[in-house]
Design a protein around this motif. Structure first.
Motif, PDB file in Angstrom:
ATOM      1  N   ARG A   1      10.007  -9.508  31.026  1.00 51.50           N
ATOM      2  CA  ARG A   1       9.142  -8.444  30.510  1.00 51.50           C
ATOM      3  C   ARG A   1       9.864  -7.604  29.459  1.00 51.50           C
ATOM      4  O   ARG A   1      11.045  -7.289  29.594  1.00 51.50           O
ATOM      5  CB  ARG A   1       8.697  -7.568  31.680  1.00 51.50           C
ATOM      6  N   THR A   2       9.139  -7.263  28.402  1.00 51.44           N
ATOM      7  CA  THR A   2       9.680  -6.389  27.360  1.00 51.44           C
ATOM      8  C   THR A   2       9.895  -4.994  27.932  1.00 51.44           C
ATOM      9  O   THR A   2       9.044  -4.476  28.661  1.00 51.44           O
ATOM     10  CB  THR A   2       8.719  -6.311  26.161  1.00 51.44           C
ATOM     11  N   ARG A   3      11.000  -4.391  27.585  1.00 55.37           N
ATOM     12  CA  ARG A   3      11.292  -3.058  28.124  1.00 55.37           C
ATOM     13  C   ARG A   3      10.288  -2.025  27.641  1.00 55.37           C
ATOM     14  O   ARG A   3       9.810  -2.081  26.509  1.00 55.37           O
ATOM     15  CB  ARG A   3      12.713  -2.631  27.732  1.00 55.37           C
ATOM     16  N   LYS A   4       9.989  -1.076  28.507  1.00 55.06           N
ATOM     17  CA  LYS A   4       8.993  -0.047  28.229  1.00 55.06           C
ATOM     18  C   LYS A   4       9.362   0.755  26.984  1.00 55.06           C
ATOM     19  O   LYS A   4      10.520   1.079  26.756  1.00 55.06           O
ATOM     20  CB  LYS A   4       8.872   0.879  29.439  1.00 55.06           C
ATOM     21  N   ASN A   5       8.340   1.064  26.187  1.00 54.87           N
ATOM     22  CA  ASN A   5       8.457   1.890  24.973  1.00 54.87           C
ATOM     23  C   ASN A   5       9.289   1.232  23.868  1.00 54.87           C
ATOM     24  O   ASN A   5       9.670   1.886  22.907  1.00 54.87           O
ATOM     25  CB  ASN A   5       9.054   3.272  25.295  1.00 54.87           C
ATOM     26  N   ARG A   6       9.537  -0.048  24.030  1.00 55.29           N
ATOM     27  CA  ARG A   6      10.270  -0.728  22.970  1.00 55.29           C
ATOM     28  C   ARG A   6       9.300  -1.609  22.198  1.00 55.29           C
ATOM     29  O   ARG A   6       8.598  -2.432  22.789  1.00 55.29           O
ATOM     30  CB  ARG A   6      11.388  -1.587  23.558  1.00 55.29           C
ATOM     31  N   PRO A   7       9.221  -1.434  20.876  1.00 55.27           N
ATOM     32  CA  PRO A   7       8.258  -2.240  20.096  1.00 55.27           C
ATOM     33  C   PRO A   7       8.527  -3.730  20.282  1.00 55.27           C
ATOM     34  O   PRO A   7       9.672  -4.177  20.354  1.00 55.27           O
ATOM     35  CB  PRO A   7       8.525  -1.802  18.659  1.00 55.27           C
ATOM     36  N   THR A   8       7.448  -4.466  20.389  1.00 57.60           N
ATOM     37  CA  THR A   8       7.544  -5.912  20.568  1.00 57.60           C
ATOM     38  C   THR A   8       7.152  -6.601  19.279  1.00 57.60           C
ATOM     39  O   THR A   8       6.062  -6.384  18.755  1.00 57.60           O
ATOM     40  CB  THR A   8       6.598  -6.389  21.704  1.00 57.60           C
ATOM     41  N   GLU A   9       8.059  -7.396  18.777  1.00 61.29           N
ATOM     42  CA  GLU A   9       7.748  -8.117  17.551  1.00 61.29           C
ATOM     43  C   GLU A   9       7.046  -9.426  17.888  1.00 61.29           C
ATOM     44  O   GLU A   9       7.398 -10.102  18.851  1.00 61.29           O
ATOM     45  CB  GLU A   9       9.035  -8.404  16.768  1.00 61.29           C
ATOM     46  N   LEU A  10       6.082  -9.767  17.071  1.00 58.78           N
ATOM     47  CA  LEU A  10       5.414 -11.055  17.230  1.00 58.78           C
ATOM     48  C   LEU A  10       6.375 -12.178  16.856  1.00 58.78           C
ATOM     49  O   LEU A  10       7.173 -12.049  15.922  1.00 58.78           O
ATOM     50  CB  LEU A  10       4.186 -11.135  16.314  1.00 58.78           C
ATOM     51  N   GLU A  11       6.282 -13.270  17.597  1.00 57.82           N
ATOM     52  CA  GLU A  11       7.100 -14.442  17.311  1.00 57.82           C
ATOM     53  C   GLU A  11       6.363 -15.328  16.314  1.00 57.82           C
ATOM     54  O   GLU A  11       5.190 -15.646  16.508  1.00 57.82           O
ATOM     55  CB  GLU A  11       7.369 -15.214  18.602  1.00 57.82           C
ATOM     56  N   ILE A  12       7.008 -15.681  15.237  1.00 55.39           N
ATOM     57  CA  ILE A  12       6.418 -16.595  14.255  1.00 55.39           C
ATOM     58  C   ILE A  12       6.804 -18.005  14.654  1.00 55.39           C
ATOM     59  O   ILE A  12       7.990 -18.353  14.723  1.00 55.39           O
ATOM     60  CB  ILE A  12       6.901 -16.273  12.830  1.00 55.39           C
ATOM     61  N   ILE A  13       5.813 -18.831  14.961  1.00 57.59           N
ATOM     62  CA  ILE A  13       6.089 -20.170  15.493  1.00 57.59           C
ATOM     63  C   ILE A  13       5.700 -21.278  14.525  1.00 57.59           C
ATOM     64  O   ILE A  13       5.865 -22.461  14.847  1.00 57.59           O
ATOM     65  CB  ILE A  13       5.375 -20.381  16.838  1.00 57.59           C
ATOM     66  N   GLY A  14       5.155 -20.938  13.371  1.00 56.54           N
ATOM     67  CA  GLY A  14       4.780 -21.981  12.444  1.00 56.54           C
ATOM     68  C   GLY A  14       4.207 -21.436  11.159  1.00 56.54           C
ATOM     69  O   GLY A  14       4.039 -20.214  10.993  1.00 56.54           O
ATOM     70  N   LYS A  15       3.918 -22.354  10.236  1.00 56.06           N
ATOM     71  CA  LYS A  15       3.326 -21.990   8.964  1.00 56.06           C
ATOM     72  C   LYS A  15       1.955 -22.648   8.817  1.00 56.06           C
ATOM     73  O   LYS A  15       1.720 -23.743   9.332  1.00 56.06           O
ATOM     74  CB  LYS A  15       4.231 -22.425   7.806  1.00 56.06           C
ATOM     75  N   VAL A  16       1.061 -21.967   8.115  1.00 59.37           N
ATOM     76  CA  VAL A  16      -0.267 -22.502   7.826  1.00 59.37           C
ATOM     77  C   VAL A  16      -0.593 -22.189   6.380  1.00 59.37           C
ATOM     78  O   VAL A  16       0.122 -21.431   5.708  1.00 59.37           O
ATOM     79  CB  VAL A  16      -1.353 -21.890   8.747  1.00 59.37           C
ATOM     80  N   SER A  17      -1.674 -22.751   5.909  1.00 58.33           N
ATOM     81  CA  SER A  17      -2.129 -22.447   4.558  1.00 58.33           C
ATOM     82  C   SER A  17      -2.472 -20.965   4.455  1.00 58.33           C
ATOM     83  O   SER A  17      -3.010 -20.379   5.403  1.00 58.33           O
ATOM     84  CB  SER A  17      -3.355 -23.289   4.225  1.00 58.33           C
TER      85      SER A  17
END
Length: 770
Positions: free
Chosen positions: A169-185
């Motif tokens: 679990r992400t720690r409380k009050n800490r911003p969570t960055e989205l994971e980039i898992i691929g590229k699309v058009s």
């Protein structure tokens, strides 16, 4: 008992989505199958809102074989940038914060279904795992949640994610960055949400209903013309190529040969126990489909190829609510599909969000779009569906109230203007059209599109936005008024038929009320009020009373001597009664035979039929065993189905089975008789007698009618409960039954001829009298 301390430390504060998990019923109604489906509706509605905004034209719903559900759309994608106030990405805000989203402003969505801002976040809170993927800005972004909290799963097999995988679990009050898992058009956008409902929340009986899902998807495809929705179910055992080809619902204007479903299933409609009559109708797909449809089918086949065990169904319509009404209609149409459309504005005071996030009251001008389609059929059931921004409102609300108010006003006015033609006595206070008379046989779809609708409760069953009612009433008044008065070109003949039907329903209701006054045989006076040709049974045996409807006076004489007058009543009919499938309601009520049957049964007719008031628990059709007798039975069944359907639904209707032959035994068995009920049975019994060397009179009697039997023979073979055989008429499926009655008994001859030709070589001889 010591007094408990009550202070601030006694208070519990539930933060974030914990309140949803503590009281899920406040948000989804129940934690059984209904609540489980409501979560799915919330996610689907969000995708549909993208379609309403013009940003999405394809939605895919997948029921995975691991119990999870995935909804994918090619809309704009959930925002992935950081929201300034919370410092969280748009994805996390939407999925973790109650009452957060673009639908509280006026820029992104003018009309949407998921307006309470709790849909996605509630589903997230009630899921053991939720994964979201967003295609946006040329990248595919991914984020995962456990019971509403963001974090990271360590899946052993990324192709098969599991809610049981280790989770950090992400720690409380800490911003969570989205994971980039691929590229699309850069032009590719969309959102995919896959979630596993939490077994800690939903009870053991909760399960997804494929039928409900298909109904919801189908109705959405009607309400959002041009939107393509694909449903993939991985939980179906592999059946070969056929599992892929259960494909499309297409606009009737595109494929005139199609019935709206692409396939017509076997119809096992009205049949009898033991030797039930079963007619099967099969219709293939339309011979030709447009190129766009073919392309859609191929796309769905490609999707299904990835799921070798999946069944795939796809829906797309372009005709809107008009097609929806056509799909819902059953029975013969009294009118074409009438349409009421328009747009108006109203002012509403609302709470607006300021630049600093504060709320302040302001008056805004709203647009209200109205789209209503309706049609009357020859039945008495009412089918009315109502929607606000494609969200169904089963409880109706202001839009339905406005529609019915305008409808009732204009029909009453039209009846008064045509009173002489319709034979309505305006001086009689009882002869007033009521709403139930108008609704009988009505099929209608009522839709409105407004910004920020007010619903009664999160489940959105009833629309509460008050200004919608007068807008819908005014449009109905004006547009429907032109139709029902016949002043609009092409509506004069149709409006006449509609008014005749409604007035007929009024007369039926009045007659039903009068009939109820004489329904129960409490004294001789009540019994005397029945038709003179009724030979009633003795009072006091209501629970076992039987009514025999007898063909002809000759059979009546024999039946009187054969019956048990304690509980068996006789009502003769003179030959073939009126075919009520082709006749109007008023014609049916004016027919002496039909009116007598309704009066004798004593439970009313049409929508006012009350099975509890039926004077008999068995209504037995006793007709000759020939073609005419079979035709009379069908005409009687048509009357029961159209105007006294609960008799069939509750199993009160039977067909007597009189014998066709009598074999008189000879020799040591002289004086004994054997009765047979078909030619095949006769041949078998004769062969059996010869094998056992039992002699018989070769002059075998063939009964041409009930009148040829003497009273003892009729009692032993057909009327005595100890020795008779009855066929109970049952109704397997109301919609299919209506289609079959319309086909076989209606005005349209070519389909009936085609049915007879197609099925001439496919019937069971044991189920006909021969």
């Amino acid at each position: 008992m010591p007094k408990q301390e009550y202070g601030a430390d006694s208070l519990t504060v539930l933060e974030g989505l914990d309140a949803v998990r503590k009281r899920p019923g406040m948000y989804i109604g129940t934690t059984d199958s209904q609540g489980l489906m409501h979560c799915l509706w919330e996610i689907i509605d969000n995708a549909v809102d993208e379609a309403l905004a013009g940003a999405c034209d394809h939605i895919t719903v997948t029921l995975h074989d691991d119990g999870s559900v995935e909804v994918a759309d090619n809309g704009r994608g959930i925002p992935v940038d950081v929201e300034p106030k919370t410092k969280l990405t748009g994805v996390e805000v939407v999925l973790t914060k109650l009452h957060a989203g673009a639908k509280f402003g006026n820029a992104s969505y003018n009309a949407a279904g998921g307006l309470h801002g709790v849909g996605s976040s509630v589903v997230n809170a009630l899921s053991s795992r939720l994964d979201v993927e967003v295609d946006r800005d040329g990248k595919t972004h991914h984020m995962a949640f456990h019971q509403g909290h963001p974090g990271v799963y360590s899946d052993t097999d990324p192709e098969h994610p599991s809610p049981d995988a280790p989770f950090k679990r992400t720690r409380k009050n800490r911003p969570t960055e989205l994971e980039i898992i691929g590229k699309v058009s850069p032009k590719t956008t969309g959102t995919r949400i896959r979630y596993w409902a939490d077994p800690e929340i939903f009870n053991d009986t909760a399960e997804f209903s494929y039928e409900q899902l298909i109904d919801r998807v189908r109705q959405t495809s009607f309400l959002v013309p041009g939107l393509r929705i694909t449903v993939i179910d991985e939980n179906v055992p592999e059946t070969g190529d056929d599992s892929v080809d259960e494909m499309m619902e297409v606009d009737a204007a595109q494929t005139p040969a199609d019935d709206g479903t692409g396939l017509m299933d076997a119809a096992d409609i009205v049949s009898a126990a033991d030797t039930a009559v079963e007619d099967t109708v099969e219709a293939g797909e339309a011979e030709a489909r447009p190129a766009a449809v073919s392309a859609a089918v191929e796309t769905a086949k490609v999707d299904a190829a990835r799921h070798t065990h999946a069944r795939v169904e796809e829906f797309r319509h372009t005709g809107g609510v008009k097609d929806f009404v056509d799909f819902l209609s059953a029975g013969e149409a009294v009118s074409d599909i009438w349409r009421i459309t328009g747009e108006d504005t109203y002012e509403e005071e609302t709470q607006a969000v300021g630049e600093g996030g504060e709320l302040h009251a302001q008056k805004v001008t709203r647009k209200c779009g109205v789209d209503i389609a309706m049609r009357w059929t020859n039945g008495y059931d009412t089918t009315m569906r109502s929607f606000v921004n494609v969200v169904e409102t089963p409880g109706g609300g202001m839009h339905v109230d406005g529609f019915l108010m305008g409808l009732t006003k204009q029909i009453r006015k039209a009846v008064e203007d045509n009173a002489r033609k319709l034979k309505v006595n305006l001086k009689d206070s009882n002869m007033r059209v009521e709403r139930d008379d108008i609704l009988a046989g009505l099929v209608a779809v009522v839709t409105v599109r407004i910004a920020e609708p007010q619903f009664q409760g999160q489940t959105k069953d009833v629309l509460g936005t008050a200004p919608v009612k007068p807008i819908v009433t005014r449009m109905t008044d004006k547009q429907f008024g032109e139709m029902i008065t016949g002043s609009k070109r092409g509506y004069k003949e149709q409006s006449g038929r509609v008014l005749e039907k409604i007035v007929g329903e009024m007369h039926a209701r009045i007659q039903a009320r009068k009939t109820k006054e004489v329904t129960r045989r409490k004294n001789a006076l009540e019994s005397a009020a029945m038709p003179s040709k009724l030979s009633d049974c003795q009072p006091g045996n209501d629970d076992v009373a039987e009514l025999f409807i007898v063909e002809g006076d000759s059979a009546l004489g024999t039946a009187k001597a054969a019956r048990n007058s304690g509980f068996q009543a006789l009502l003769p009919i003179r030959g073939k009664i009126l075919n009520v499938q082709k006749a109007s309601l008023s014609q049916m009520l004016n027919n002496k035979e039909c009116a007598a049957i309704i009066q004798v049964v004593g439970a009313g007719s049409g929508a006012g039929f009350d099975i509890e008031q039926s004077r008999y628990h068995k209504v037995i059709m006793m007709t000759d065993a020939d073609v005419d007798g079979a035709h009379i039975r069908i005409l009687l069944l048509t009357l029961f189905y159209r105007y006294m359907r609960p008799l069939i639904e509750h199993g009160y209707v039977y067909a007597a089975v009189p014998p066709l032959h009598r074999i008189a035994l000879a020799g040591s068995h002289k004086g004994e008789f054997i009765y047979t009920y078909s030619d095949d049975e006769l041949a078998g019994r004769l062969a059996d007698l010869e094998r056992r060397h039992i002699s018989y009179n070769p002059d075998i009697q063939r009964y041409k009618g009930l009148g040829e039997m003497d009273a003892d023979q009729l009692a032993d073979t057909t009327m005595d409960p100890r020795t008779r055989m009855l066929r109970r008429i049952r109704m397997e499926d109301a919609a299919q039954a209506s289609e079959i009655f319309s086909l076989l008994m209606g005005d349209d001859v070519p389909p009936r001829k085609a049915f007879i030709v197609d099925n001439a070589d496919d019937f069971d001889r044991s189920k006909i009298d021969t």
